[in-house]
Design an enzyme around this catalytic site. Sequence first.
Site, mmCIF file in Angstrom:
data_model
loop_
_atom_site.group_PDB
_atom_site.id
_atom_site.type_symbol
_atom_site.label_atom_id
_atom_site.label_comp_id
_atom_site.label_asym_id
_atom_site.label_seq_id
_atom_site.Cartn_x
_atom_site.Cartn_y
_atom_site.Cartn_z
ATOM 1 N N LYS B 97 0.901 -1.056 -0.011
ATOM 2 C CA LYS B 97 0.017 -0.069 0.119
ATOM 3 C C LYS B 97 1.003 1.219 0.072
ATOM 4 C CE LYS B 97 -3.896 1.829 2.829
ATOM 5 N NZ LYS B 97 -4.665 1.586 3.877
ATOM 6 N N SER B 173 -9.404 1.924 3.110
ATOM 7 C CA SER B 173 -8.661 2.456 2.097
ATOM 8 C C SER B 173 -7.735 1.491 1.529
ATOM 9 C CB SER B 173 -7.895 3.508 2.797
ATOM 10 O OG SER B 173 -7.196 3.052 3.676
ATOM 11 N N SER B 197 -9.799 -0.443 7.413
ATOM 12 C CA SER B 197 -9.327 -0.214 5.959
ATOM 13 C C SER B 197 -8.509 -1.439 5.461
ATOM 14 C CB SER B 197 -8.192 0.899 5.956
ATOM 15 O OG SER B 197 -9.167 2.184 5.861
#
Lengths: 106, 531
Positions: B97, B173, B197
């Site tokens: 990420k 996210s 997330s």
Amino acid sequence: MAEAITAEIFHHLVELAALELDADESEYLRAQLNSQLKAIRELEAIAVDDAAGITSHGVPYTPDISATPRADIAVPSDTADAILQQAPELDGRYLVVPDIPHTDLT
Amino acid sequence: MTTRLCDLTAIEIAARVRAGSMRAEQVLDSALERIRMVEGRAPSLEPYVLQPGDRETVHAFITLTERRARAQAQAVDRAVADGKDPGSLAGVPLGVKDIFCVEGTPSTAASRILANFIAPYTATPVARLEAAGAITLGKVNLDEFTFGSSNESTAFRPPPGNPWDPRRVPGGSSGASAAAVAAGEVALSLGTDTAGSIRQPAAFCGVVGMKPTYGRVSRYGLIAFASSLDCPGPVARTVTDAALMLGVMAGADVHDATAATVPVPDYLAGLEQDLRGLRIGLSPDYFRLRYPDPQTGELREQPITPEIEKAVHETAERLASQGAEIIEGVPMPNTHLGIPAYFVISRVEAASNLHRYDGIKYGFRYPGPVSDLRDLYRKSRGAGFGVQPKLRILMGMYVSAEQYEKGYYQRALRVRTMIRRDFELAFHPKGPHRLHALLTATTPTTAFELDAVYGDSVLMQYADLLTVPADHAGVPGLSIPAGLDAQGLPIGVQLLGPDFTEPTLLRIARAVERATETDAWRKARPKVLAA
């Protein structure tokens, strides 16, 4: 119900936040903030046990699971140049900034 | 479509590469081929105009680090040829990420303000995964600074699509982390969970996602959002792979004082045990939603989606058949306060953390004329941040202002104590329920369509209603696939447990996996792989 975050309060927050916003963006953000405050209001309606104390992390940091602080010894970093290279404007090893606002007291 | 090397599990890839029966470079080539097949056009900062085909592909990678990955793969292959052990993740394709710093790579937080930032060091979790032989294929998309539940707030667009239906969001996210794993672009992905997330996108994309106990995995090198909540964790296609990945990342770190010194167990050791002796709870408070009406702000209550509720009950039955005792009616009365408290706590921490971006030290600097230093700050931050960071900064400023702080921030921190107490009571070994884990739905709905919720920041936040309590409490949580809804979209169920009981949660999750192995839905594949 009157808006909690008025245009005046919003302007003050924007100043504190150091953000330049255009009119459309300001309008949208202020509406969203007031909408979020309605959601937060649920917190005001409940009985909170003040004696409960606050939780700053969910997991209690007891000494048996916490690292002891490392010795306070300065160690030269080998990444200083790489970090400096990330600056948008450099003069040698100095960061360049525009005029710093100041008030002349004399 | 036939199964490729990139579709193998991480544990199998590593076993074959370590045994010398497969080269890391072969796996890399297979993953790169998959990326070419499913990615579509690369996300960028250019003004976004929807193009034909955009909603048929995944768009996971902000930065592909192919050359770096090849050098890593070659190093792994050389180690094997030299008779050395390249590590427990030898040759396993990894997505990171783009909220983690990886030395020498753009580390953008999916924000214009960090778009040109090249990290001068590597985050601890990434360093540990790479030291174990994982091959980092690149940095994957996310909501800007992780602020969102759909991945649509990224400054790099097109936003990622859900591999099961790319017209829908992958969640957020860590949306692209979950999407890349589901599509076989990587076997493992490193995500972060602040309100859900990792778990919410894992549920939306039909993969396994774990938020470990707060402090289990170091945050060093993680670009901070809400420092008291942020947890790095694994995203994988199987429970065993998630366990393998967690074991490599977890543990104390001299660079992060909040990384707990609790010894790291062998997460693979007890995975195949049955569930005799375990008490697993169901709570009515996780089957209904309380949320404010978007127009009036009045509180409404409704049950979660019936198909998801059914999946939770079916999972409970499966767990019972493996020896677990199911305890119904466990009260978790403060669950509904998770989002309001989060609106306050996370915003205060975000505003504080985002104050460092000033256009001076690194990142984006407004290129036009400015009158003075303050004007440079305002213009750089105004043009560099998207809408979501701005909203969080402004709200954080408001609720922590002197005149409101007691009513909002201090109150929210006390509500956090109340949420923590719900868990402590449910899990207490001498309490009324004595649970080893709580079983809930991960999300109130399955993946929603792109553009359907984005723009309404309140409604979007409520996508995390069932995941955020564990973040407040710091306890570990794990989302695993539990079926498909009538539209063929993945459903996730969540396991929550006491601090540092990741081995128990993984063992329960593995039991679910075993029990559903022959279910028809297990054979379904994401739409992007159907061609």
